[in-house]
Structure formats: structure tokens, C-alpha cells
Design an enzyme around this catalytic site. Structure first.
Site, PDB file in Angstrom:
ATOM      1  N   HIS A   8      68.781  20.528  97.064  1.00 57.09           N
ATOM      2  CA  HIS A   8      70.236  20.491  97.225  1.00 57.09           C
ATOM      3  C   HIS A   8      70.837  19.550  96.181  1.00 57.09           C
ATOM      4  O   HIS A   8      70.329  18.448  95.972  1.00 57.09           O
ATOM      5  CB  HIS A   8      70.608  19.961  98.611  1.00 57.09           C
ATOM      6  N   TYR A  57      60.222  26.212 103.955  1.00 57.24           N
ATOM      7  CA  TYR A  57      60.295  25.926 105.388  1.00 57.24           C
ATOM      8  C   TYR A  57      60.917  27.097 106.146  1.00 57.24           C
ATOM      9  O   TYR A  57      61.804  27.771 105.645  1.00 57.24           O
ATOM     10  CB  TYR A  57      61.006  24.596 105.678  1.00 57.24           C
ATOM     11  N   HIS A 111      63.729  24.816  97.373  1.00 56.43           N
ATOM     12  CA  HIS A 111      65.048  24.492  96.804  1.00 56.43           C
ATOM     13  C   HIS A 111      65.312  22.999  96.873  1.00 56.43           C
ATOM     14  O   HIS A 111      64.734  22.283  97.689  1.00 56.43           O
ATOM     15  CB  HIS A 111      66.167  25.243  97.541  1.00 56.43           C
ATOM     16  N   TYR A 136      61.910  17.944 106.078  1.00 55.62           N
ATOM     17  CA  TYR A 136      62.877  16.915 105.707  1.00 55.62           C
ATOM     18  C   TYR A 136      62.584  15.634 106.467  1.00 55.62           C
ATOM     19  O   TYR A 136      62.191  15.663 107.630  1.00 55.62           O
ATOM     20  CB  TYR A 136      64.303  17.356 106.043  1.00 55.62           C
ATOM     21  N   ARG A 184      63.230  29.555 104.007  1.00 54.62           N
ATOM     22  CA  ARG A 184      64.023  29.189 102.845  1.00 54.62           C
ATOM     23  C   ARG A 184      63.114  29.172 101.612  1.00 54.62           C
ATOM     24  O   ARG A 184      62.011  28.642 101.656  1.00 54.62           O
ATOM     25  CB  ARG A 184      64.639  27.788 102.993  1.00 54.62           C
TER      26      ARG A 184
HETATM   27 FE   LIG Z   1      67.390  22.718 102.556  1.00 48.65          FE
END
Ligand SMILES: [Fe+3]
Lengths: 189, 238
Positions: free
Chosen positions: B158, B143, B156, B104, B153
Site C-alpha cells: 500500500h 493473503y 501488494h 499484517y 489478494r
Molecule cells: Fe493489503
């Protein structure tokens, strides 16, 4: 029939998008009503600050009118006031909102709701948002408010009360506790 | 007259507050029962956003910087509908995601994976009259996270959607059909039913694919609806 999509946490990395600039400034100098500052905190069940929470607020204007087509009450929309705020908690779990005190809003039947602000809490570890309300301690109409009356344990009603700052008028303190002995009342809407 | 309430949450369709497999829920989940709140004007109203909330490149996450981001470009599009199957028009849809390396653009994401100076990973749009939205982005990477040993994870994106009222608010995550990480992910698995989980998986869509540009994925989102009967009766009056 389709059913509502499954919720998920906002996670810790929503800041690039969700808390838009000045999201905690809901009212400007031209907004009608009594300006107030809400000094909020978000704590977990062990009273640790939640530094990755996001708070959303939704409220009526000073005349008790929502800026929304389904609010057919008499009264006028204030063009300088949408009634929506969105703010991220800081490293201490604190957030600041500048708004105006909402007016009373019609409840169901012939009831009236005391001035209140709708609150949504999002955070890492919160799979589905938590919904509560902020009321003003000592505020007019609290004792007849039909939503406060849903909370049987009178001590727990206190968790929804913003407390006036003892030194500076117009400043209100409001703490959200996501668990623990003083857990905030959350609603199923 | 009292406002028409929205349908209550269908039992067994939403994640519980306390889901110990996802460790962070333990200290962040109310333990006292939620208090059922009948819908008043405060619940059936909510913020409505106009296009002045949007910046020109908000729906194209690959054009927000000087150069193109690294990764597989893709189109993510679909419809926002309510539980009665009606389109939710004019509603704000916001997305955020990791870059193609699974990192991110965020001060607190200190993982050992490259940042992409051409990708912030945030997008915004408003649905059209048919409830449709469309983003151009790149495929997010996997990640790791600290939840448990060897935790990753699934890929995906959000999603945040408002709908017409305070109670229609939704935040969810879009996954990819067939992702092998899905059954190991406690956030995905917190959605109780298999049908509900499947609804969160975007499907490859050849029709959305733009030749020479990027693959298309379809992801439809369902918001709370009102009970069909009074709503339909009201509709016929027009
Ligand atoms: Fe996330």
C-alpha cells in the site's frame, strides 16, 4: 502524457503507519484562535459505524491563512499550526479532533468562503477517497458561501454542518454518512 | 487572482465508488452524484511535511527491529511525477504491507499465518529533488480474505502520497508484474483500463538490484497535474 495512478482502498490494516500519534490534535495551547473539539462519527448506508475509517483534515488558521506557499493572502502563518490532522475512527466509528476554528478564506473571484475544514474519508470499501467539507452551523458567512451554494438541495447542505454541542461550548458534532437517505454531500475535486 | 486549478480526473481512469465485486463498497459508496467543486485556495493548498516527520529507519523496513525479518529482501524505488511528467519533490511517501507470510502486524489480522517479530511493515520517506524515493523491505506474501469464495489478494504494498496540494492526494497499491492472482482480484480490477492497471505493477529492475543483498523493483507513481499550458508559460518566466 501519464495519467494519475489508479486509486485503491486503504484496506483495514493501515493503522501501523497512517494515523500517527496525536494526529487528531491539530492545535496546541499556544495556537491562536478559538479552540474547538470536533466529535465525529462515520456511518455506512445502513447507519452502522465504520470502525476502520481514516479521516484527514486540512484547514486554514484562525486568520484564514493556509500554511502553504500558494497562499499569497495577507496574514501570518501561525508556527504552532500546520492545519493538517489525521485520525482513525474507533470501534464505534467515532473520532475526536482538537483544533481551532479556521478564519474565512478567499473564494474564486471576489467571493469569500465561510470558515470550513476540508475532509477526506478513507476506509475499507472506499476505493477512492471521499471528499467533503465541514462547516459550522450558524457560522458567519455560510449563507454567502460559494461552495455551499453549489448544493442545490438546501436540505443536503445540512449534511456539511457541524452542530454545536447543546451543553458545552466549543464542542461540535459532525456525522459523515457514506450512503443512505441522509448521505453526506461529497465533492468531485 | 484565482489559483491555477489542477486538471480534473480523466474520465474512465479511476475505480467507481460502487464496485459490487468488492463487497465492502456496497454500503460505503455514495449514490448521489458528486458535486463538482472548482478549485479554490482550499483545494490547491495542502500539507507539506519536512524530514522531522521521519524516524531514522523509516525507509528501511528490514532494520526497524533487533533482527532481520524473514523473506526475500528487496529494494522498491521509483519516482513520483505529475501528469505533466514533472518530478514531485519533497513529498511524503508512506507504505504499509503484510509480512512474507502474508500477515499484517495488526490486531485485526487474525489469520493463521506467523507474525514476524522483526517486521512491522510500515515505512515512510520524502522524495528528493528529482521526485525519487527508495525503500528497503521484504516481498509481501499473499493473503486470503473474506470477499468471495477462495479470495486471495495478490502480493501488494500500500502506498500513500500527498503531492503539493489537497487534490493531489493519492492512495494506491503496488503490485508485481506477472502476478497470477491479479485478474482474480476485484480491487486491482476496479481500475478500469488495462494501461491503468499495468501502471500499478512494479517491474523487476536489474539496475536497482543490489549485489548480494536484494532484488530491485521499480514503481513510479503519477499524481494529478495542472494543465500544461499556463504552467509552462509560468515556468519560462523564471
Ligand atoms: Fe493489503
Amino acid at each position: 502524457m501519464p495519467i494519475e495512478s489508479g486509486w485503491a482502498t486503504v484496506g483495514p490494516f493501515f493503522h501501523a503507519v497512517l494515523p500517527w500519534k496525536d494526529g487528531g490534535v491539530m492545535a496546541g495551547p499556544e495556537t491562536k484562535g478559538e479552540p474547538i473539539t470536533i466529535l465525529g462519527r462515520v456511518l455506512d448506508a445502513e447507519e452502522n459505524p465504520i470502525n476502520d475509517a481514516l479521516i484527514e483534515l486540512w484547514q486554514a488558521n484562525a486568520g484564514g491563512k493556509y500554511n502553504h506557499p500558494e497562499d499569497t493572502q495577507s496574514g501570518e502563518i501561525d508556527p504552532s499550526f500546520q492545519g493538517f490532522g489525521r485520525v482513525a475512527a474507533d470501534a464505534e466509528g467515532s473520532f475526536t479532533v482538537k483544533t481551532i476554528k479556521p478564519g474565512p478564506v478567499r473564494g474564486l473571484g471576489n467571493s469569500w468562503q465561510a470558515p470550513h475544514i476540508q475532509i477526506s474519508v478513507f476506509a475499507r470499501g472506499v476505493l477512492k477517497r471521499l471528499v467533503t467539507r465541514l462547516y459550522f452551523e450558524g457560522g458567519p458567512g455560510n449563507e454567502h458561501d460559494p461552495v455551499l451554494a453549489l448544493i442545490e438541495d438546501e436540505e443536503r447542505r445540512e449534511t456539511l454542518m457541524a452542530k454545536p454541542d447543546p451543553k458545552e461550548s466549543g464542542r461540535w458534532h459532525f456525522t459523515l454518512r457514506l450512503g443512505g437517505p441522509r448521505e453526506t454531500v461529497f465533492f468531485d475535486v | 487572482m484565482d489559483p491555477i486549478p489542477y486538471r480534473r480526473e480523466t474520465p474512465g481512469t479511476q475505480p467507481p465508488a460502487l464496485w459490487p465485486d468488492y463487497r465492502s463498497t456496497v454500503l460505503r459508496s455514495p449514490r448521489k452524484p458528486l458535486i463538482a467543486l472548482p478549485h479554490t485556495l482550499s483545494e490547491v493548498t495542502g500539507p507539506i511535511f519536512s524530514h522531522d516527520r521521519l524516524q531514522p529507519n523509516d525507509a528501511d523496513l528490514t532494520s526497524q527491529h533487533k533482527d532481520r525479518p524473514i523473506g526475500d529482501r528487496m529494494i522498491v524505488a521509483g519516482r513520483v511525477i505529475d501528469e505533466n511528467g514533472r518530478p514531485v519533490a519533497g513529498t511524503l511517501v508512506e507504505i504499509w504491507q503484510a509480512n512474507s507470510a502474508g500477515r499484517y502486524f495488526h490486531a485485526r489480522d487474525s489469520r493463521d499465518a506467523p507474525l514476524d517479530p522483526n517486521f512491522t511493515g510500515g515505512g515512510r520517506t520524502i522524495t528528493d529533488d528529482a521526485g525519487q524515493y527508495r525503500f528497503i523491505t521484504i516481498k509481501p506474501g499473499y493473503y486470503p480474505w473474506q470477499n468471495h469464495e477462495n479470495a486471495w489478494r495478490p502480493a501488494h504494498i500500500h502506498f500513500s502520497v500527498f503531492g503539493p496540494s489537497f487534490v493531489t492526494r493519492l492512495i494506491c497499491q503496488m503490485y508485481f508484474e506477472g502476478d497470477p492472482m491479479l485478474p482474480f482480484d476485484p480491487i486491482y480490477m476496479s481500475v478500469p483500463s488495462e494501461a491503468g492497471r499495468k501502471q500499478l505493477c512494479a517491474a523487476f529492475d536489474y539496475d536497482l538490484t543490489v549485489p548480494g543483498f536484494g532484488l530491485g523493483y521499480r514503481f513510479d507513481i503519477v499524481l494529478r497535474g495542472r494543465d500544461a499550458t499556463p504552467f509552462e508559460a509560468d515556468d519560462h518566466a523564471h
